[in-house]
Write a protein that holds these residues in place. Structure first.
Motif, PDB file in Angstrom:
ATOM      1  N   ALA A  83      -1.578   0.903 -19.159  1.00 16.35           N
ATOM      2  CA  ALA A  83      -2.360   0.473 -18.000  1.00 16.35           C
ATOM      3  C   ALA A  83      -1.423   0.232 -16.824  1.00 16.35           C
ATOM      4  N   MET A  84      -1.948   0.428 -15.612  1.00 13.61           N
ATOM      5  CA  MET A  84      -1.179   0.131 -14.402  1.00 13.61           C
ATOM      6  C   MET A  84      -1.287  -1.360 -14.113  1.00 13.61           C
ATOM      7  N   LEU A  85      -0.139  -1.981 -13.822  1.00 13.87           N
ATOM      8  CA  LEU A  85      -0.102  -3.395 -13.478  1.00 13.87           C
ATOM      9  C   LEU A  85       0.426  -3.570 -12.063  1.00 13.87           C
ATOM     10  N   VAL A  86       0.019  -4.654 -11.427  1.00 17.49           N
ATOM     11  CA  VAL A  86       0.520  -5.011 -10.105  1.00 17.49           C
ATOM     12  C   VAL A  86       0.757  -6.523 -10.110  1.00 17.49           C
ATOM     13  N   PRO A  87       1.914  -7.006  -9.599  1.00 13.42           N
ATOM     14  CA  PRO A  87       2.186  -8.444  -9.640  1.00 13.42           C
ATOM     15  C   PRO A  87       1.177  -9.279  -8.855  1.00 13.42           C
ATOM     16  N   ALA A  88       0.748  -8.795  -7.702  1.00 18.26           N
ATOM     17  CA  ALA A  88      -0.211  -9.503  -6.845  1.00 18.26           C
ATOM     18  C   ALA A  88      -0.598  -8.560  -5.717  1.00 18.26           C
ATOM     19  N   PRO A  89      -1.699  -8.844  -5.023  1.00 15.26           N
ATOM     20  CA  PRO A  89      -2.006  -8.020  -3.848  1.00 15.26           C
ATOM     21  C   PRO A  89      -0.844  -8.062  -2.858  1.00 15.26           C
ATOM     22  N   GLY A  90      -0.631  -6.962  -2.175  1.00 16.06           N
ATOM     23  CA  GLY A  90       0.492  -6.831  -1.242  1.00 16.06           C
ATOM     24  C   GLY A  90       1.305  -5.610  -1.617  1.00 16.06           C
ATOM     25  N   PRO A  91       2.600  -5.596  -1.318  1.00 15.42           N
ATOM     26  CA  PRO A  91       3.427  -4.441  -1.686  1.00 15.42           C
ATOM     27  C   PRO A  91       3.387  -4.217  -3.197  1.00 15.42           C
ATOM     28  N   ALA A  92       3.155  -2.993  -3.584  1.00 16.13           N
ATOM     29  CA  ALA A  92       2.969  -2.658  -4.996  1.00 16.13           C
ATOM     30  C   ALA A  92       4.231  -2.060  -5.608  1.00 16.13           C
ATOM     31  N   PRO A  93       4.322  -2.095  -6.937  1.00 14.01           N
ATOM     32  CA  PRO A  93       5.478  -1.530  -7.626  1.00 14.01           C
ATOM     33  C   PRO A  93       5.333  -0.021  -7.814  1.00 14.01           C
ATOM     34  N   GLY A  94       5.356   0.680  -6.747  1.00  9.66           N
ATOM     35  CA  GLY A  94       5.258   2.124  -6.775  1.00  9.66           C
ATOM     36  C   GLY A  94       5.949   2.684  -5.554  1.00  9.66           C
ATOM     37  N   ILE A  95       5.955   3.991  -5.450  1.00 13.37           N
ATOM     38  CA  ILE A  95       6.578   4.614  -4.284  1.00 13.37           C
ATOM     39  C   ILE A  95       5.671   5.725  -3.780  1.00 13.37           C
ATOM     40  N   CYS A  96       5.333   5.683  -2.500  1.00 18.38           N
ATOM     41  CA  CYS A  96       4.572   6.759  -1.876  1.00 18.38           C
ATOM     42  C   CYS A  96       5.515   7.936  -1.679  1.00 18.38           C
ATOM     43  N   GLN A  97       4.987   9.151  -1.835  1.00 17.24           N
ATOM     44  CA  GLN A  97       5.798  10.348  -1.674  1.00 17.24           C
ATOM     45  C   GLN A  97       5.075  11.363  -0.808  1.00 17.24           C
ATOM     46  N   SER A  98       5.870  12.134  -0.073  1.00 18.19           N
ATOM     47  CA  SER A  98       5.314  13.232   0.725  1.00 18.19           C
ATOM     48  C   SER A  98       5.086  14.424  -0.203  1.00 18.19           C
ATOM     49  N   ALA A  99       4.565  15.503   0.350  1.00 20.45           N
ATOM     50  CA  ALA A  99       4.356  16.719  -0.440  1.00 20.45           C
ATOM     51  C   ALA A  99       5.678  17.274  -0.965  1.00 20.45           C
ATOM     52  N   GLU A 100       6.766  17.000  -0.241  1.00 17.67           N
ATOM     53  CA  GLU A 100       8.095  17.435  -0.670  1.00 17.67           C
ATOM     54  C   GLU A 100       8.747  16.420  -1.604  1.00 17.67           C
ATOM     55  N   GLN A 101       7.997  15.413  -2.033  1.00 18.67           N
ATOM     56  CA  GLN A 101       8.425  14.320  -2.905  1.00 18.67           C
ATOM     57  C   GLN A 101       9.526  13.462  -2.282  1.00 18.67           C
ATOM     58  N   VAL A 102       9.493  13.324  -0.968  1.00 14.46           N
ATOM     59  CA  VAL A 102      10.409  12.438  -0.260  1.00 14.46           C
ATOM     60  C   VAL A 102       9.835  11.024  -0.346  1.00 14.46           C
ATOM     61  N   PRO A 103      10.618  10.034  -0.834  1.00 19.22           N
ATOM     62  CA  PRO A 103      10.109   8.657  -0.907  1.00 19.22           C
ATOM     63  C   PRO A 103       9.774   8.117   0.482  1.00 19.22           C
ATOM     64  N   GLN A 104       8.613   7.436   0.585  1.00 24.91           N
ATOM     65  CA  GLN A 104       8.144   6.945   1.881  1.00 24.91           C
ATOM     66  C   GLN A 104       7.983   5.429   1.922  1.00 24.91           C
TER      67      GLN A 104
END
Length: 119
Positions: A83-104
């Motif tokens: 399951a996906m977990l999140v510590p609390a609302p706000g910044p999440a423990p993940g990384i957004c990526q562009s189509a070229e997989q560049v971290p955002q």
């Protein structure tokens, strides 16, 4: 580390706030607050982002299109998937990526359930 179970209809945006994230419900058997619990399947990301308008300083569009989640549950699985977990609302423990997989940057979780905690 314990965290709140993320569900498929949690409000989430990219760091640039213009992109709206959509969690694809991989399973429909386990619900929290009436919504499917988000899981991490192997392979392709299950969180898509639409509407991000981020552009590099040189003018090249570099919008966020997916989120790679970084906080799977170590003890709770749903149909064999963590399951996906999140510590609390706000910044999440993940990384957004562009189509070229560049971290955002980290996605921002807004409205979500706050009753069910897992490890």
């Amino acid at each position: 580390m314990p965290g709140l179970l993320l569900h498929a209809t949690a409000a989430m945006t990219c760091q640039h706030v213009t992109g709206q994230a959509t969690i694809a419900p991989v399973q429909s058997r386990v619900l929290v607050m009436g919504q499917p619990v988000a899981t991490i399947p192997p392979g392709a990301p299950t969180i898509a982002i639409a509407g991000c308008l981020f552009t590099l300083p040189g003018g090249k569009p570099q919008p966020c299109v997916t989120v790679r989640w970084a906080m799977p549950s170590a003890r709770v699985t749903v149909m064999g998937l963590p399951a996906m977990l999140v510590p609390a609302p706000g910044p999440a423990p993940g990384i957004c990526q562009s189509a070229e997989q560049v971290p955002q940057g980290a996605p921002i979780v807004g409205a979500m359930q706050s009753r069910v905690v897992a490890m």
